[in-house]
Design a protein around this motif. Sequence first.
Motif, PDB file in Angstrom:
ATOM      1  N   HIS A   3       0.824  -1.194   0.000  1.00 33.59           N
ATOM      2  CA  HIS A   3       0.000   0.000   0.000  1.00 33.59           C
ATOM      3  C   HIS A   3       0.864   1.252   0.000  1.00 33.59           C
ATOM      4  CE1 HIS A   3      -2.569  -3.198   1.079  1.00 33.59           C
ATOM      5  NE2 HIS A   3      -2.016  -3.323   2.262  1.00 33.59           N
ATOM      6  N   HIS A   4       0.319   2.356  -0.519  1.00 35.91           N
ATOM      7  CA  HIS A   4       1.135   3.552  -0.613  1.00 35.91           C
ATOM      8  C   HIS A   4       0.382   4.783  -0.174  1.00 35.91           C
ATOM      9  CE1 HIS A   4      -0.874   5.278  -4.176  1.00 35.91           C
ATOM     10  NE2 HIS A   4      -1.070   4.034  -4.507  1.00 35.91           N
ATOM     11  N   PHE A  60       1.640   2.794   8.125  1.00 35.96           N
ATOM     12  CA  PHE A  60       0.736   2.588   9.234  1.00 35.96           C
ATOM     13  C   PHE A  60       1.081   3.570  10.342  1.00 35.96           C
ATOM     14  CE2 PHE A  60       4.367   0.031   9.925  1.00 35.96           C
ATOM     15  CZ  PHE A  60       4.489  -0.307  11.250  1.00 35.96           C
ATOM     16  N   GLU A  61       0.494   3.414  11.516  1.00 35.67           N
ATOM     17  CA  GLU A  61       0.661   4.338  12.621  1.00 35.67           C
ATOM     18  C   GLU A  61       0.180   5.724  12.221  1.00 35.67           C
ATOM     19  OE1 GLU A  61       4.723   4.201  13.853  1.00 35.67           O
ATOM     20  OE2 GLU A  61       4.379   2.461  15.118  1.00 35.67           O
ATOM     21  N   VAL A  62      -1.133   5.967  12.249  1.00 34.75           N
ATOM     22  CA  VAL A  62      -1.695   7.245  11.843  1.00 34.75           C
ATOM     23  C   VAL A  62      -0.984   8.378  12.576  1.00 34.75           C
ATOM     24  CG1 VAL A  62      -3.744   8.691  11.813  1.00 34.75           C
ATOM     25  CG2 VAL A  62      -3.940   6.248  11.377  1.00 34.75           C
ATOM     26  N   GLN A  63      -0.480   9.314  11.837  1.00 35.01           N
ATOM     27  CA  GLN A  63       0.282  10.395  12.429  1.00 35.01           C
ATOM     28  C   GLN A  63       0.218  11.594  11.514  1.00 35.01           C
ATOM     29  OE1 GLN A  63       4.285   9.389  13.561  1.00 35.01           O
ATOM     30  NE2 GLN A  63       5.032  11.457  13.257  1.00 35.01           N
ATOM     31  N   ILE A 222      14.617  -2.151   0.652  1.00 32.95           N
ATOM     32  CA  ILE A 222      13.453  -1.576   1.313  1.00 32.95           C
ATOM     33  C   ILE A 222      13.962  -0.363   2.073  1.00 32.95           C
ATOM     34  CG2 ILE A 222      11.681  -1.915   3.077  1.00 32.95           C
ATOM     35  CD1 ILE A 222      11.644  -4.871   2.371  1.00 32.95           C
ATOM     36  N   ALA A 223      13.492   0.818   1.702  1.00 37.46           N
ATOM     37  CA  ALA A 223      13.940   2.057   2.331  1.00 37.46           C
ATOM     38  C   ALA A 223      12.947   2.488   3.393  1.00 37.46           C
ATOM     39  CB  ALA A 223      14.102   3.153   1.285  1.00 37.46           C
ATOM     40  N   LYS A 224      13.470   2.869   4.562  1.00 34.01           N
ATOM     41  CA  LYS A 224      12.626   3.345   5.646  1.00 34.01           C
ATOM     42  C   LYS A 224      13.155   4.708   6.117  1.00 34.01           C
ATOM     43  CE  LYS A 224      11.519   3.833  10.217  1.00 34.01           C
ATOM     44  NZ  LYS A 224      10.745   5.068  10.036  1.00 34.01           N
ATOM     45  N   PRO A 225      12.541   5.808   5.640  1.00 33.01           N
ATOM     46  CA  PRO A 225      12.968   7.135   6.070  1.00 33.01           C
ATOM     47  C   PRO A 225      12.394   7.482   7.441  1.00 33.01           C
ATOM     48  CG  PRO A 225      11.118   7.326   4.585  1.00 33.01           C
ATOM     49  CD  PRO A 225      11.441   5.850   4.672  1.00 33.01           C
ATOM     50  N   ALA A 226      12.972   8.489   8.084  1.00 30.98           N
ATOM     51  CA  ALA A 226      12.382   9.003   9.319  1.00 30.98           C
ATOM     52  C   ALA A 226      11.000   9.567   8.994  1.00 30.98           C
ATOM     53  CB  ALA A 226      13.274  10.086   9.908  1.00 30.98           C
ATOM     54  N   THR A 227      10.016   9.265   9.813  1.00 28.67           N
ATOM     55  CA  THR A 227       8.632   9.622   9.512  1.00 28.67           C
ATOM     56  C   THR A 227       8.440  11.124   9.371  1.00 28.67           C
ATOM     57  OG1 THR A 227       7.894   7.662  10.718  1.00 28.67           O
ATOM     58  CG2 THR A 227       6.240   9.339  10.271  1.00 28.67           C
ATOM     59  N   ALA A 228       9.157  11.925  10.156  1.00 25.24           N
ATOM     60  CA  ALA A 228       8.934  13.373  10.185  1.00 25.24           C
ATOM     61  C   ALA A 228       9.071  14.035   8.821  1.00 25.24           C
ATOM     62  CB  ALA A 228       9.884  14.023  11.185  1.00 25.24           C
ATOM     63  N   ILE A 255       6.909   3.593   5.507  1.00 26.95           N
ATOM     64  CA  ILE A 255       6.710   4.785   6.318  1.00 26.95           C
ATOM     65  C   ILE A 255       6.196   4.328   7.675  1.00 26.95           C
ATOM     66  CG2 ILE A 255       5.545   7.001   6.524  1.00 26.95           C
ATOM     67  CD1 ILE A 255       7.325   6.865   4.096  1.00 26.95           C
ATOM     68  N   GLY A 256       6.865   4.728   8.743  1.00 28.32           N
ATOM     69  CA  GLY A 256       6.441   4.309  10.076  1.00 28.32           C
ATOM     70  C   GLY A 256       7.416   3.298  10.658  1.00 28.32           C
ATOM     71  N   SER A 257       6.942   2.514  11.585  1.00 28.57           N
ATOM     72  CA  SER A 257       7.779   1.530  12.263  1.00 28.57           C
ATOM     73  C   SER A 257       8.159   0.376  11.342  1.00 28.57           C
ATOM     74  CB  SER A 257       7.042   0.987  13.488  1.00 28.57           C
ATOM     75  OG  SER A 257       7.714  -0.115  14.042  1.00 28.57           O
ATOM     76  N   THR A 258       9.294  -0.236  11.632  1.00 29.31           N
ATOM     77  CA  THR A 258       9.698  -1.427  10.872  1.00 29.31           C
ATOM     78  C   THR A 258       9.002  -2.688  11.380  1.00 29.31           C
ATOM     79  OG1 THR A 258      11.628  -1.670  12.326  1.00 29.31           O
ATOM     80  CG2 THR A 258      11.949  -0.514  10.229  1.00 29.31           C
ATOM     81  N   GLY A 259       8.211  -2.586  12.444  1.00 33.72           N
ATOM     82  CA  GLY A 259       7.450  -3.746  12.912  1.00 33.72           C
ATOM     83  C   GLY A 259       8.321  -4.964  13.126  1.00 33.72           C
ATOM     84  N   ASP A 260       7.920  -6.082  12.500  1.00 33.54           N
ATOM     85  CA  ASP A 260       8.690  -7.322  12.642  1.00 33.54           C
ATOM     86  C   ASP A 260       9.609  -7.569  11.449  1.00 33.54           C
ATOM     87  OD1 ASP A 260       6.870  -7.934  10.662  1.00 33.54           O
ATOM     88  OD2 ASP A 260       6.161  -9.797  11.590  1.00 33.54           O
TER      89      ASP A 260
END
Length: 326
Positions: A3-4, A60-63, A222-228, A255-260
Amino acid sequence: GAHHVGRDGEADADGTAAAAVNGGVDAHQLAAHVDEAAAGIAAGNPPTKQKEELVSALLFEVQKNGDIVNGRTVFHTHAETPDFAEALAFARGRGVAALLALDFQQRAERLKALAKFLGEHKEELYAISAHTGATRTDGWIDIEGGTGTLSAYAGMGSSELPSGNVVHEGPALALSRKGGFAGTHILVPRRGVAVHINAFNFPVWGMLEKFAPTFLAGMPCIAKPATATSYLTEAAVRLMHESGLLPPGSLQLVIGSTGDLLDRLDGQDIVTFTGSADTAAKLRGNANLIARSVPFNAEADSLNCAILAPDVTPEDEEFDLFVKEV
């Protein structure tokens, strides 16, 4: 796919909008879309799920995140639980196969073309960058520094790497006294996924400086940027997707936490991290990374400072240099 987040301000079919900033959208109109989306989520109406083949953003994590200057909300993340097993399977399956269908030279050509494409659309990124609090000069370092990094790796790939996907490293070595046995080293692409966790201050360059060598080596990431400041990263990744230059599964965005996610990696995968030393220590201590000997590379607490001596006055050249720098 997964999802995007959207950034065109258009409402989804269920009346919600997944909106980050688009330079062509009026700020007040955009804020209204975001508020409408947030209200829909609060009422229990999650955003419509959308599928993309080449670029998956798992949100995820509505913010709500606001303009750093005036605090107006400019985007929010989705209230969705990502399926990291699906993301990894997509990268290891479609991603690896699609990347290895190209050789080093061809991937270098793609990087060069990506740099050109992003350069042609840089003003779209500058418009979004302003909401992060970045000046034009700040944005130049981040945006055009990022595309310059793509070009640099493209140049190294085209001039230093062979055709094919095997690099011969070093001379042949005799392994027996009479020369009946000999050996040599070769380097080949890993068959795993590179997880790149990045800091808030370089949402474009931070992602591209890690993506470029990963892509050139034939490894999906898989890129995970800082959410801010992730909405600027999302804009860059969306442009890369729209370029048509990314093989399926070669780049996914979280976007958000890396979860598991880290719990699902194995010895063919790698993790890179840019951020605080405390967070790096926490991630490095993940039980699965340790048990499976997953390579972990951290750049932590790389801080800079500018100090103005007390004897410097506004009439001094150093004062102007200090003001310009900070």
